[in-house]
Write an enzyme that holds these catalytic residues in place. Structure first.
Site, PDB file in Angstrom:
ATOM      1  N   HIS A 136      16.902  26.517  -9.090  1.00 63.20           N
ATOM      2  CA  HIS A 136      16.903  25.629  -7.857  1.00 63.20           C
ATOM      3  C   HIS A 136      16.547  27.077  -6.341  1.00 63.20           C
ATOM      4  O   HIS A 136      16.678  28.368  -6.704  1.00 63.20           O
ATOM      5  CB  HIS A 136      18.248  25.519  -7.650  1.00 63.20           C
ATOM      6  CG  HIS A 136      18.992  24.610  -8.856  1.00 63.20           C
ATOM      7  ND1 HIS A 136      18.350  23.695  -9.150  1.00 63.20           N
ATOM      8  CD2 HIS A 136      19.625  25.369 -10.058  1.00 63.20           C
ATOM      9  CE1 HIS A 136      19.196  23.601 -10.233  1.00 63.20           C
ATOM     10  NE2 HIS A 136      19.773  24.457 -10.597  1.00 63.20           N
ATOM     11  N   ASP A 188      21.748  21.604 -13.817  1.00 60.99           N
ATOM     12  CA  ASP A 188      22.895  22.652 -14.155  1.00 60.99           C
ATOM     13  C   ASP A 188      22.100  22.936 -15.755  1.00 60.99           C
ATOM     14  O   ASP A 188      22.757  21.192 -16.466  1.00 60.99           O
ATOM     15  CB  ASP A 188      23.404  23.891 -13.574  1.00 60.99           C
ATOM     16  CG  ASP A 188      25.389  22.801 -13.251  1.00 60.99           C
ATOM     17  OD1 ASP A 188      25.339  21.750 -14.277  1.00 60.99           O
ATOM     18  OD2 ASP A 188      25.815  23.488 -13.129  1.00 60.99           O
ATOM     19  N   ARG A 218      24.838  26.927  -6.820  1.00 59.33           N
ATOM     20  CA  ARG A 218      25.177  27.406  -8.351  1.00 59.33           C
ATOM     21  C   ARG A 218      23.831  28.061  -8.650  1.00 59.33           C
ATOM     22  O   ARG A 218      22.826  26.949  -9.581  1.00 59.33           O
ATOM     23  CB  ARG A 218      25.555  27.187  -9.537  1.00 59.33           C
ATOM     24  CG  ARG A 218      27.968  26.310  -9.504  1.00 59.33           C
ATOM     25  CD  ARG A 218      27.829  25.746 -11.287  1.00 59.33           C
ATOM     26  NE  ARG A 218      28.804  25.784 -10.542  1.00 59.33           N
ATOM     27  CZ  ARG A 218      29.675  24.935 -10.092  1.00 59.33           C
ATOM     28  NH1 ARG A 218      29.426  23.342 -10.471  1.00 59.33           N
ATOM     29  NH2 ARG A 218      31.475  24.657  -9.915  1.00 59.33           N
ATOM     30  N   GLU A 239      28.991  12.801 -11.336  1.00 63.36           N
ATOM     31  CA  GLU A 239      29.963  13.691 -11.229  1.00 63.36           C
ATOM     32  C   GLU A 239      31.574  13.179 -10.924  1.00 63.36           C
ATOM     33  O   GLU A 239      32.642  13.354 -11.520  1.00 63.36           O
ATOM     34  CB  GLU A 239      29.555  15.256 -11.454  1.00 63.36           C
ATOM     35  CG  GLU A 239      28.502  15.608 -13.429  1.00 63.36           C
ATOM     36  CD  GLU A 239      28.705  17.268 -13.194  1.00 63.36           C
ATOM     37  OE1 GLU A 239      29.676  17.503 -13.239  1.00 63.36           O
ATOM     38  OE2 GLU A 239      27.336  17.466 -12.566  1.00 63.36           O
ATOM     39  N   TYR A 290      22.010  23.366  -3.679  1.00 63.02           N
ATOM     40  CA  TYR A 290      22.997  23.647  -5.047  1.00 63.02           C
ATOM     41  C   TYR A 290      23.668  24.884  -5.073  1.00 63.02           C
ATOM     42  O   TYR A 290      22.851  25.505  -4.615  1.00 63.02           O
ATOM     43  CB  TYR A 290      22.433  23.009  -6.388  1.00 63.02           C
ATOM     44  CG  TYR A 290      23.311  22.873  -7.079  1.00 63.02           C
ATOM     45  CD1 TYR A 290      24.508  21.854  -7.034  1.00 63.02           C
ATOM     46  CD2 TYR A 290      22.867  23.344  -8.534  1.00 63.02           C
ATOM     47  CE1 TYR A 290      24.876  22.333  -8.252  1.00 63.02           C
ATOM     48  CE2 TYR A 290      23.993  23.502  -9.314  1.00 63.02           C
ATOM     49  CZ  TYR A 290      25.255  22.736  -9.511  1.00 63.02           C
ATOM     50  OH  TYR A 290      25.571  22.409 -10.596  1.00 63.02           O
ATOM     51  N   GLU A 312      25.135  22.828 -17.186  1.00 59.94           N
ATOM     52  CA  GLU A 312      26.202  21.746 -17.360  1.00 59.94           C
ATOM     53  C   GLU A 312      26.140  20.443 -17.095  1.00 59.94           C
ATOM     54  O   GLU A 312      26.685  19.550 -17.882  1.00 59.94           O
ATOM     55  CB  GLU A 312      26.913  22.414 -16.975  1.00 59.94           C
ATOM     56  CG  GLU A 312      28.916  22.235 -17.036  1.00 59.94           C
ATOM     57  CD  GLU A 312      28.932  22.740 -18.512  1.00 59.94           C
ATOM     58  OE1 GLU A 312      29.995  22.374 -19.725  1.00 59.94           O
ATOM     59  OE2 GLU A 312      28.682  23.915 -18.690  1.00 59.94           O
ATOM     60  N   ASP A 330      24.955  17.025 -12.027  1.00 59.67           N
ATOM     61  CA  ASP A 330      24.343  18.132 -11.182  1.00 59.67           C
ATOM     62  C   ASP A 330      23.072  18.983 -12.227  1.00 59.67           C
ATOM     63  O   ASP A 330      22.989  19.110 -13.535  1.00 59.67           O
ATOM     64  CB  ASP A 330      25.531  19.605 -11.692  1.00 59.67           C
ATOM     65  CG  ASP A 330      27.116  18.811  -9.920  1.00 59.67           C
ATOM     66  OD1 ASP A 330      26.580  18.217  -9.957  1.00 59.67           O
ATOM     67  OD2 ASP A 330      27.979  19.797 -10.457  1.00 59.67           O
TER      68      ASP A 330
END
Length: 694
Positions: free
Chosen positions: A345, A83, A301, A8, A299, A85, A81
């Site tokens: 995670h 997740d 989040r 990203e 990570y 998103e 990432d």
């Protein structure tokens, strides 16, 4: 032909490129490459909410480069990432590049280290469509709420307003708290506080009136307090009971997203957005002297408290080498995540537990260092031994009445040698008491009654709002920071120091939403929607069915609201200020125009006086004596300047105080940071003093 890896961000690309070598080319998508159109709904609600995705404007050259590179690559890995998103971004890239969804081309990295990247590359998988659909459902839900209710607000209140599925609930929570504060009626109560000492000891300690042998006595007013004070005039103070015990205190668990944002707010004064920016940089990789680009944390989040055994072993080794075996718990400590946690995670932790903050300080920015230090200390402390305290509680007889005193001393500091968690409502604990035994006589040094009033619930801060959102099941780790940013930007909420308070606009919009879109601002309904999205992610329910369940009732609600408010427009009450109109004597009000807020006389059209809206600080200019106002630089940074600018050029970054200088009588200023002090800005004076520690 080389292998293409798409991530990203450029920072992440640079770090991963170092670990993969010349056989790979790592490019950044710069976030999403496709999204719903900005100018229209972009969702076909008549045909199972089919979304219309378009290439994001301004990304044409980037998309062209990605396609050209992909065409000449032997294999393509999508490493966005780990997740919802990130999964959706990988899916959009897959669609755009014409990849087979069944191919194992999706890789994830919980940490951007050599072992983390190699492990991710060794375990490619196909894109998880349940994750993608959960993200699509959230995006479409938010788009429907925003694009259907916002025009309604424009017509009924004023242009430029917006509603959001999570933001509207967050504003309601803040508005409801403000209503509680406004309705709160303080009640008077009194305490009787004593200072005494044991014979043979000079150090005094505190004790508080409790009651009598029958139990606790509450003192409601001065008369009740004075009546007991009178009876205590000639009383002897004797220890009637002593209870000694050992208290063990366990460390807080490592951070998850919400607790990191809360603790960074309390300890560092960081807003959630600032915290997540620094955390993203630490995760993606920074240049560390002697190591090159490396990701320093896992990570960021996450809502899981899980820790890898490899990280646990490394941290245990560090603790043993640094403090010795006695600082390790008898059994390894494991933390249980919330029942609703997705557990995708690990908890947020340093990728290399033996890499202490001091070793990387010179390679990090100020924010990166402060946040890394916070994460590192919290993680290491979470695996250390309990702190152990000797506690003492003493009952002190004074005639027919009883006072109580308590204290504690540290028997073993344990994890507190490194770190202690902050609290929003920290209670002060007593220090050491002298050695007290039953029947010890005490010498009273001071006894007085103190008046108090019960306090309303406090306004939310960013930290306590995030805690409330998490506890109520509103939003998820990735949404807390953008939600707070949005409600502040829309001016539904404003800052008052660290506190968040609703504006008049926020109050009006929330009431309108309660009246006509009850479900949208209902905490339970919104939390249930979050659970549904989690179930979509888990593959338990269909995402289209979830959208139908919401939209079919929502459409009827919208039609009903339009009918009920046909021909009606809500007026936002003017906010009155203490500024007096010099032309007619009325108190001026705050208005909103094309260029923002300004002061206007409420006597319009008879009186057309207007002024710039300024924020007074209570301080006065050391050069000309005019008011010092809070202003903002072109980049939005707050500073303080003289109201007579440009005639007077005084400005400062330091906060003006209402307190005046004891030497020259001019305003004092507070300098923050390492060299914090309170000083007089009058160059001919030179007065300054240290800032008292709380």
């Amino acid at each position: 032909m080389s292998n293409l890896v798409i991530v990203e961000s450029p920072a992440k690309a640079k770090t991963i490129q170092k670990y993969l070598g010349s056989d790979y080319e790592v490019l950044a998508s710069m976030g999403h490459v496709r999204d719903l159109p900005k100018s229209k709904l972009g969702v076909d609600v008549e045909h199972d909410f089919q979304p219309q995705y378009l290439d994001i404007k301004g990304k044409g050259d980037l998309i062209k480069k990605l396609k050209q590179t992909a065409a000449k690559s032997s294999h393509i890995y999508l490493a966005t990432d780990p997740d919802r998103e990130g999964e959706a971004i990988s899916w959009h890239l897959s669609q755009m590049l014409g990849l087979n969804e069944e191919d194992p081309n999706r890789v994830t990295f919980n940490e951007i280290t050599k072992s983390g990247v190699q492990s991710g590359m060794e375990h490619p998988r196909k894109i998880d469509l349940d994750l993608v659909n959960a993200q699509q459902a959230r995006r479409i839900l938010d788009r429907i709420v925003g694009y259907k209710i916002s025009p309604f607000l424009w017509r009924k209140v004023r242009r430029g307003l917006s509603a959001g599925r999570v933001q509207s609930v967050a504003v309601r929570i803040i508005v409801d708290r403000e209503k509680e504060i406004e309705k709160f009626k303080p009640e008077e109560y009194w305490t009787l506080d004593a200072k005494m000492r044991k014979k043979g000891y000079q150090k005094q300690f505190g004790a508080t009136f409790y009651g009598d042998q029958k139990g606790k006595i509450k003192l409601h007013n001065k008369e009740e307090a004075d009546a007991i004070l009178a009876k205590l005039q000639d009383a002897e103070y004797i220890v009637s009971n002593v209870k000694k015990s050992i208290r063990r205190k366990s460390p807080a668990p490592p951070f998850i997203t919400s607790t990191l944002q809360q603790e960074a707010s309390r300890k560092l004064g960081f807003q959630a957005r600032r915290t997540m920016k620094a955390a993203q940089e630490l995760y993606e990789g920074v240049e560390v002297a002697g190591m090159g680009a490396v990701g320093l944390i896992t990570y960021m989040r996450t809502d899981s408290l899980r820790i890898s055994e490899e990280a646990r072993a490394a941290a245990t080794g560090y603790i043993r080498d640094t403090w010795g075996d006695k600082y390790l718990p008898e059994k390894p400590r494991y933390f249980k995540s919330r029942a609703s946690a997705q557990d995708a995670h690990e908890a947020i932790r340093p990728t290399m537990p033996d890499l202490s903050p001091d070793k990387v300080k010179d390679s990090l920015t100020g924010d990166q260092y402060k946040l890394y230090k916070l994460i590192w200390e919290r993680f290491i402390a979470s695996l250390m031994a309990n702190a152990v305290y000797d506690t003492v509680q003493a009952d002190i007889a004074a005639g027919e009445y009883i006072f109580k005193a308590s204290g504690r001393t540290v028997r073993f500091d344990g994890y507190t040698v490194l770190y202690e968690e902050s609290k929003d409502d920290e209670e002060k604990e007593g220090g050491a008491l002298p050695p007290l035994e039953k029947d010890d006589p005490l010498i009273l040094k001071e006894l007085k009654g103190n008046q108090h009033f019960t306090q309303p619930p406090p306004r939310y801060t960013e930290a306590s709002l995030i805690k409330a959102l998490e506890e109520k099941g509103i939003g998820r780790p990735s949404t807390y920071a953008p939600t707070i940013t949005t409600i502040l930007a829309r001016e539904y909420v404003e800052r008052d120091g660290k506190a968040l308070k609703p504006t008049v606009l926020g109050d009006v919009i929330t009431q309108l939403m309660k009246d006509h879109f009850k479900d949208i601002v209902d905490v339970g309904f919104t939390a249930h929607m979050e659970d549904d999205l989690d179930n979509v992610e888990a593959g338990k329910i269909n995402w289209v069915d979830t959208l139908h369940q919401f939209y079919d009732g929502f459409e009827q609600t919208l039609e009903k609201a339009e009918k009920e408010m046909d021909g009606t427009r809500v007026k936002i009450p003017d906010e009155e200020t203490d500024e007096v109109c010099e032309l007619c004597g009325r108190k001026m009000v705050i208005k909103v125009g094309r260029f923002g807020k300004f002061l206007a006389c409420p006597g319009y059209p008879e009186c057309k006086n207007t002024k710039k809206l300024v924020k007074e600080t209570g301080g006065f200019c050391p050069k000309c004596g005019a008011r010092v106002l809070l202003k903002k630089s072109k980049k939005g940074r707050p500073y303080y300047g003289c109201e007579n600018n440009p005639r007077c050029d005084f400005m400062t970054w330091d906060e003006p105080l209402k307190e005046t200088c004891p030497k020259c009588g001019k305003s004092l200023f507070r300098k923050k940071g390492k060299n914090a002090k309170i000083y007089c800005a009058n160059e001919e004076c030179g007065y300054e003093r240290a800032v008292e520690k709380k």
